[in-house]
Design a protein around this motif. Structure first.
Motif, PDB file in Angstrom:
ATOM      1  N   TYR A  95     -18.295 -28.821  36.720  1.00 36.23           N
ATOM      2  CA  TYR A  95     -18.031 -29.413  37.733  1.00 36.23           C
ATOM      3  C   TYR A  95     -17.630 -30.979  37.707  1.00 36.23           C
ATOM      4  CZ  TYR A  95     -22.816 -31.028  37.807  1.00 36.23           C
ATOM      5  OH  TYR A  95     -24.148 -31.256  37.417  1.00 36.23           O
ATOM      6  N   MET A  96     -18.251 -31.685  36.534  1.00 37.85           N
ATOM      7  CA  MET A  96     -17.822 -32.839  36.050  1.00 37.85           C
ATOM      8  C   MET A  96     -16.386 -33.124  35.258  1.00 37.85           C
ATOM      9  SD  MET A  96     -21.392 -34.504  35.805  1.00 37.85           S
ATOM     10  CE  MET A  96     -20.905 -35.991  35.224  1.00 37.85           C
ATOM     11  N   VAL A  97     -15.936 -31.970  34.890  1.00 46.97           N
ATOM     12  CA  VAL A  97     -14.707 -31.912  33.926  1.00 46.97           C
ATOM     13  C   VAL A  97     -13.390 -32.227  34.684  1.00 46.97           C
ATOM     14  CG1 VAL A  97     -13.353 -30.826  32.255  1.00 46.97           C
ATOM     15  CG2 VAL A  97     -15.860 -30.745  32.106  1.00 46.97           C
ATOM     16  N   ARG A 134     -10.257 -30.817  46.902  1.00 44.92           N
ATOM     17  CA  ARG A 134     -10.805 -32.069  46.306  1.00 44.92           C
ATOM     18  C   ARG A 134     -10.965 -31.975  44.943  1.00 44.92           C
ATOM     19  NH1 ARG A 134     -13.253 -36.444  48.341  1.00 44.92           N
ATOM     20  NH2 ARG A 134     -15.227 -37.517  47.471  1.00 44.92           N
ATOM     21  N   ARG A 135     -10.517 -33.000  44.101  1.00 44.60           N
ATOM     22  CA  ARG A 135     -10.585 -32.573  42.621  1.00 44.60           C
ATOM     23  C   ARG A 135     -10.672 -34.098  41.973  1.00 44.60           C
ATOM     24  NH1 ARG A 135      -5.046 -33.097  43.534  1.00 44.60           N
ATOM     25  NH2 ARG A 135      -3.875 -34.333  42.068  1.00 44.60           N
ATOM     26  N   LEU A 136     -11.069 -33.960  40.655  1.00 46.96           N
ATOM     27  CA  LEU A 136     -11.253 -35.259  39.998  1.00 46.96           C
ATOM     28  C   LEU A 136      -9.851 -35.183  38.702  1.00 46.96           C
ATOM     29  CD1 LEU A 136     -14.620 -34.410  38.575  1.00 46.96           C
ATOM     30  CD2 LEU A 136     -14.089 -36.445  40.310  1.00 46.96           C
ATOM     31  N   ASP A 137      -9.299 -36.232  38.787  1.00 48.69           N
ATOM     32  CA  ASP A 137      -8.155 -36.375  37.761  1.00 48.69           C
ATOM     33  C   ASP A 137      -8.591 -37.682  36.856  1.00 48.69           C
ATOM     34  OD1 ASP A 137      -6.352 -34.850  39.353  1.00 48.69           O
ATOM     35  OD2 ASP A 137      -5.681 -36.253  40.625  1.00 48.69           O
ATOM     36  N   GLY A 138      -8.392 -37.120  35.671  1.00 54.20           N
ATOM     37  CA  GLY A 138      -8.561 -38.257  34.457  1.00 54.20           C
ATOM     38  C   GLY A 138      -7.407 -38.744  33.939  1.00 54.20           C
ATOM     39  N   TYR A 139      -7.459 -40.011  33.607  1.00 54.89           N
ATOM     40  CA  TYR A 139      -6.466 -40.886  32.830  1.00 54.89           C
ATOM     41  C   TYR A 139      -7.084 -41.586  31.626  1.00 54.89           C
ATOM     42  CZ  TYR A 139      -4.038 -40.155  37.125  1.00 54.89           C
ATOM     43  OH  TYR A 139      -3.428 -39.531  38.645  1.00 54.89           O
ATOM     44  N   VAL A 140      -6.052 -41.320  30.543  1.00 50.42           N
ATOM     45  CA  VAL A 140      -6.788 -41.923  29.260  1.00 50.42           C
ATOM     46  C   VAL A 140      -5.578 -42.776  28.784  1.00 50.42           C
ATOM     47  CG1 VAL A 140      -8.592 -40.267  28.765  1.00 50.42           C
ATOM     48  CG2 VAL A 140      -6.235 -39.723  27.960  1.00 50.42           C
ATOM     49  N   ARG A 178     -17.678 -30.780  45.794  1.00 49.27           N
ATOM     50  CA  ARG A 178     -18.115 -29.469  46.198  1.00 49.27           C
ATOM     51  C   ARG A 178     -19.613 -29.346  46.248  1.00 49.27           C
ATOM     52  NH1 ARG A 178     -14.197 -28.920  42.386  1.00 49.27           N
ATOM     53  NH2 ARG A 178     -15.614 -28.474  40.936  1.00 49.27           N
ATOM     54  N   GLY A 179     -20.379 -30.369  46.849  1.00 49.12           N
ATOM     55  CA  GLY A 179     -21.664 -30.614  46.715  1.00 49.12           C
ATOM     56  C   GLY A 179     -22.358 -31.207  45.473  1.00 49.12           C
ATOM     57  N   TYR A 180     -21.713 -31.363  44.473  1.00 49.04           N
ATOM     58  CA  TYR A 180     -22.329 -31.959  43.437  1.00 49.04           C
ATOM     59  C   TYR A 180     -22.369 -33.413  43.347  1.00 49.04           C
ATOM     60  CZ  TYR A 180     -22.429 -27.248  41.337  1.00 49.04           C
ATOM     61  OH  TYR A 180     -22.950 -26.096  41.161  1.00 49.04           O
ATOM     62  N   ARG A 181     -23.056 -34.228  43.009  1.00 52.35           N
ATOM     63  CA  ARG A 181     -23.314 -35.594  43.096  1.00 52.35           C
ATOM     64  C   ARG A 181     -22.670 -35.980  41.709  1.00 52.35           C
ATOM     65  NH1 ARG A 181     -28.928 -38.743  44.201  1.00 52.35           N
ATOM     66  NH2 ARG A 181     -28.858 -40.093  42.498  1.00 52.35           N
ATOM     67  N   ILE A 182     -21.796 -36.740  41.661  1.00 52.51           N
ATOM     68  CA  ILE A 182     -21.236 -37.134  40.384  1.00 52.51           C
ATOM     69  C   ILE A 182     -20.956 -38.823  40.223  1.00 52.51           C
ATOM     70  CG2 ILE A 182     -18.885 -36.964  39.119  1.00 52.51           C
ATOM     71  CD1 ILE A 182     -18.639 -34.130  40.135  1.00 52.51           C
TER      72      ILE A 182
END
Length: 953
Positions: free
Chosen positions: A826-828, A797-803, A760-764
């Motif tokens: 936007y980084m969570v 478009r999304r971020l998926d986290g795995y632990v 979404r435009g944010y650089r991560i």
């Protein structure tokens, strides 16, 4: 080395599966004897009436006219429905050529050679060896490997047209040095393909009719960082591999032949999209011809490929001792400078003298009463904004701010924000923008890392470093009203001085500050003003956070060209209907959007109305999928509003290139970001920093007027990314973006090379999120990936986290809370999934294919022993509750329970807009984005909707 065309373009025919054999004959050859043999009964049975055709060529055999006629005759396929063999005798002044063209399915190579022997009186038709000829029509038809339909077209070919099927092929003569042998040419071809494609491991096709009748494959890995020339040559000499069933032919291949009486063509079209036909002469030297398919490789790219290949082959074949592959580079000197010039090197740099606030003051003097800023009910003229900023600058000096200091600014988007930013510059300092919605830990880190002595904010709980002064805009203005206004030193805040430091996501797990001087911003405005026709008649929006460098372009692009800036409140940016209303009401002419945000405006449709004042829309911040603009151009003419795609990076001052997007770009799915702005230049480099030619895929490197000074307080990282170019001696920035140069000097953006993404435009930096996960209690390992459920919907478009759990104490809710405390929203990650271990490949890298999709039902997680919090009770299909559940479930791609949270299931700001629009279309009352954020579980939101429904009745 010289390259020249040796044939005209030859149309490809359906009979491209034919092959040909040319045999050189002495001057006294008797053509009548050959005709008699073709007329014999057994030959007639096999070849169905084949005849010998004789053509007189009034030239000696070595003459260009004779070579052209020989090549044309050997490339002319057999027409369908005629004899499977055509025989033509070309009679020159000093020799003859017998050209045999045959259908491969009826006359394979051994049979074709037997036929040639019979017809040239080397065998009699009764000779037992001729049995292969007489029985050739009984052979089964082979697979059509000789066709070109199953070969892979090279991504770097940049064809001049994009026809669905090949239209022709062209040949180039490639002069090779005498020291080049078959092995060094194979190694050079692999190395050239590797550098053009950006891949270390390449597949080359190969065909040696003397050894094997069908094409085979050589797989070579260059490993340039570890291997030398001898390593590559040893692998190039290895035996080719058989092709597996249905395996496509490679993009580039080599056909080997030997000089002699006969010349064999295994197919009348190129066997590979780019085919090297290499002939070994009697003295061991090589003669090479490059044949390429026009629909796959443009002529210019083919010529440059051959030139590059010949240069690499010469260096591999020179045998000058042990050399690393990294030392093999044919692009030097004038050749390198020509490529750099095509990418913008040498363009006249725009004037960049003076500072931002000085340029603004000049406009305030010439147009004091022009409206400069609109923020809600506040309207300021240029003179009023300049005066307010002067007062605040005096207040900052009274607080001890000195030229060169860094001042933190953490304010909502309103008039005070613009006043304070301008005031910081007038005080000779540089601003460090921070978003009021950033988590406390990120604000604390930024303030401490920048060494802020003063922070201007309205947050009562800003986590300032020890000794820093925290002050509100009102307090600064009050101090400035009473304070004297001493004259600044002439150099303070000048063009070379720092204007701002913006913090971006960092791979080390911490953000990094980018130091940008005034001159860069001035150059950006000067470089774009004429082309984009920016001026006093324009109205811009300040849509983006001041902590996002797109805001630099919005603010100063408007204010330094005399326009009017409309400040958009945060919640209006989150409400598509409200924002569209603002754009229409304020008669906005220049709109700047990330593609993700603009997709929501397209869905709303109101900005496509003809009564809008929009004349220019600039896309930036993330790659543009031009296909999404089909809906726009279906209702708006390019003449009414210009759409411009601009590629840029924080470290190169917002924008680097510019490309006007046309309906043709939309239809073709263009990935062009255009040519560099005047004063900027772009080149494509490999992993070792070597220049690559047009078409080749590599890292985009930026030089010129926009390159930032450094990373604040990070000399090692600065030295890694801001490098001196040995070709030009200038400083260039290694962007980490993948791309290629086109033949006209424009560039295609092809994504990221590293672990950095745009959402979404944010650089991560994914590593920053991963570091935050690992720092969480109970986590032993972690991974983060980006997914997009719907390619046509950027909001998905999304971020998926795995632990992976270190022990039984791991609490996913606690981890999520920890992330929200240290990372911006936007980084969570939208989802967080617990695994017994993070799956790795055999090489120890993350195996993304084995990471479960957290959106599917819980039962699907057993593959990697995943564990997800159980779903809560489901709702019964009652209205409006059932409608909310149905819309949320469809959008989030999962079943939604009453106590499920919209954002914990993967929702984001763009999906909020989509969900509210879908519910409105279902007849439910209008709900603002702010209300969904406050009521983010399904139960809470349903209750809100029910209340609004009852109220409306």
């Amino acid at each position: 080395m010289t390259i020249r065309a040796i044939t005209d373009t030859v149309p490809l025919q359906p009979g491209a599966a034919c092959h040909s054999l040319a045999v050189r004959l002495a001057l006294g050859f008797e053509a009548e004897r050959t005709r008699e043999r073709l007329a014999e009964a057994d030959m007639q049975t096999v070849y169905g009436g084949a005849k010998l055709w004789t053509t007189r060529v009034h030239a000696r055999v070595a003459a260009p006219e004779a070579q052209r006629r020989r090549a044309a005759e050997a490339a002319r396929p057999i027409r369908a429905g005629v004899a499977p063999l055509r025989a033509v005798l070309l009679r020159y002044d000093d020799a003859h050529d017998l050209i045999l063209v045959a259908d491969r399915s009826r006359v394979p190579l051994p049979s074709l050679r037997q036929a040639a022997a019979v017809l040239t009186s080397l065998l009699t038709s009764e000779d037992p060896a001729s049995g292969a000829v007489l029985a050739c029509d009984m052979l089964p038809e082979p697979a059509p490997d000789s066709g070109r339909g199953d070969a892979l077209r090279p991504a770097w070919g940049l064809p001049d047209h994009h026809d669905a099927s090949p239209t022709g092929w062209t040949s180039l003569n490639l002069a090779l040095e005498s020291a080049i042998d078959r092995t060094s040419l194979t190694g050079a071809t692999a190395l050239t393909v590797a550098r053009y494609s950006g891949e270390e491991t390449v597949r080359l096709g190969t065909l040696d009719p003397a050894e094997h009748p069908e094409p085979r494959v050589i797989t070579l890995t260059t490993y340039e960082g570890r291997h030398d020339v001898s390593d590559l040559l040893a692998r190039a000499a290895a035996r080719p591999e058989e092709r597996t069933d249905h395996e496509p032919l490679p993009s580039v291949g080599i056909i080997h032949t030997k000089e002699g009486r006969e010349e064999y063509e295994p197919t009348l079209g190129p066997l590979f999209p780019l085919t090297l036909r290499v002939t070994e002469r009697a003295d061991g030297t090589l003669d090479a011809i490059c044949r390429f398919e026009e629909a796959a490789v443009s002529r210019t790219i083919a010529e440059q490929f051959c030139s590059y290949l010949a240069g690499v082959a010469a260096q591999l074949g020179s045998g000058t001792g042990r050399r690393l592959l990294t030392e093999v580079d044919p692009l030097t000197g004038d050749t390198a400078r020509d490529i750099l010039a095509l990418g913008g090197l040498g363009t006249t740099a725009p004037p960049s003298d003076g500072a931002i606030h000085q340029r603004f003051a000049e406009i305030a003097r010439t147009s004091p009463h022009a409206t400069c800023l609109t923020a809600g009910s506040t309207r300021l003229t240029y003179q009023e904004l300049d005066s307010r900023a002067e007062i605040c600058a005096a207040g900052l000096r009274d607080l001890g701010v000195a030229p060169g200091d860094l001042v933190g600014v953490c304010l909502e988007r309103d008039a005070d924000l613009v006043v304070v930013l301008l005031a910081v510059l007038k005080a000779g300092a540089a601003y460090v923008p921070m978003d009021t919605r950033h988590p406390v830990e990120r604000l604390r880190y930024t303030a401490a890392d920048a060494g802020l002595c003063v922070v201007v904010t309205t947050l009562d709980t800003f986590p300032a470093p020890d000794g820093a002064v925290v002050v509100s805009p009102a307090d600064v203005a009050e101090r400035g009203t009473a304070a004297p206004s001493p004259e600044l030193e002439p150099s303070a805040g000048g063009a070379a001085g720092t204007a701002y430091v913006i913090y971006t996501s960092g791979s080390t797990g911490r953000p990094k500050g980018v130091v940008v001087p005034h001159r860069n911003v001035i150059a950006l405005v000067e470089a774009t003003t004429a082309d984009l026709r920016l001026g006093p008649d324009d109205t811009w929006t300040l849509f983006h956070s001041s902590a996002f460098d797109f805001s630099v372009w919005e603010m100063w692009g408007c204010l330094l060209t005399g326009g009017r800036l409309v400040v958009v409140p945060y919640w209006v940016t989150r409400d598509t209907d409200e924002f569209c209303k603002l754009v229409l009401t304020e008669r906005v002419t220049v709109l700047n959007q990330t593609p993700s945000a603009f997709s929501q405006l397209l869905h709303a449709g109101r900005l496509q109305e003809r009564d809008t004042a929009l004349r220019l829309i600039v896309f930036g911040g993330e790659p543009l999928d031009t296909g999404m603009l089909g809906a726009w151009y279906a209702r708006r003419s390019p003449a009414h509003c210009r759409l411009v795609n601009m590629f840029g990076i924080t470290e190169t001052t917002v924008h680097v290139t510019s490309h006007t997007v046309t309906p043709k770009d939309v239809a073709s799915g263009s990935r062009s970001v255009g040519r560099p702005l005047p004063g900027w230049h772009v080149s494509v480099r490999d992993t070792h920093g070597r220049l690559l030619p047009p078409g080749a895929i590599g890292e985009l490197c930026v030089g010129g007027a926009g390159v930032a000074d450094r990373y604040l307080g990070k000399p090692d990282l600065t030295a890694e990314r801001f490098v001196h170019d040995p070709v030009t001696g200038e400083l260039i920035y290694r962007s980490g973006d993948q791309g290629r140069m086109r033949l006209d000097g424009s560039f295609d953006h092809l994504g990221r090379l590293d672990n950095q993404v745009k959402v979404r435009g944010y650089r991560i930096e994914l590593d920053e999120i991963r570091a935050a996960l690992i720092d969480s209690s109970g986590v032993s390992a972690a991974a983060v990936v980006v997914r997009q459920d719907d390619p046509a919907n950027p909001a998905s478009r999304r971020l998926d986290g795995y632990v992976a759990a270190a022990d039984d104490t791991l609490d996913l809710d606690a981890v999520q809370a920890r992330l929200r405390a240290v990372l911006p929203d936007y980084m969570v990650p939208s989802t967080l999934t617990r695994l017994t271990e993070i799956p790795l490949t055999i090489n120890g890298k993350l195996d993304t294919t084995r990471l479960p999709d957290p959106r599917a039902a819980a039962t699907r997680l057993s593959a990697v022993s995943a564990e997800v919090a159980p779903q809560t009770a489901r709702v019964s299909p009652a209205d409006p509750a059932a409608t909310v559940i149905r819309v949320w479930s469809a959008l989030l791609k999962t079943e939604v329970g009453l106590d499920d949270n919209f954002f914990k299931l993967g929702g984001n700001s763009l999906m909020v807009v989509q969900a509210l629009a879908a519910l409105r279309a279902e007849g439910l009352p209008k709900v603002s984005p702010r209300e969904l954020y406050r009521n983010s579980t399904a139960r809470q939101f349903i209750s809100l909707v029910q209340q609004l429904t009852e109220t409306s009745h």
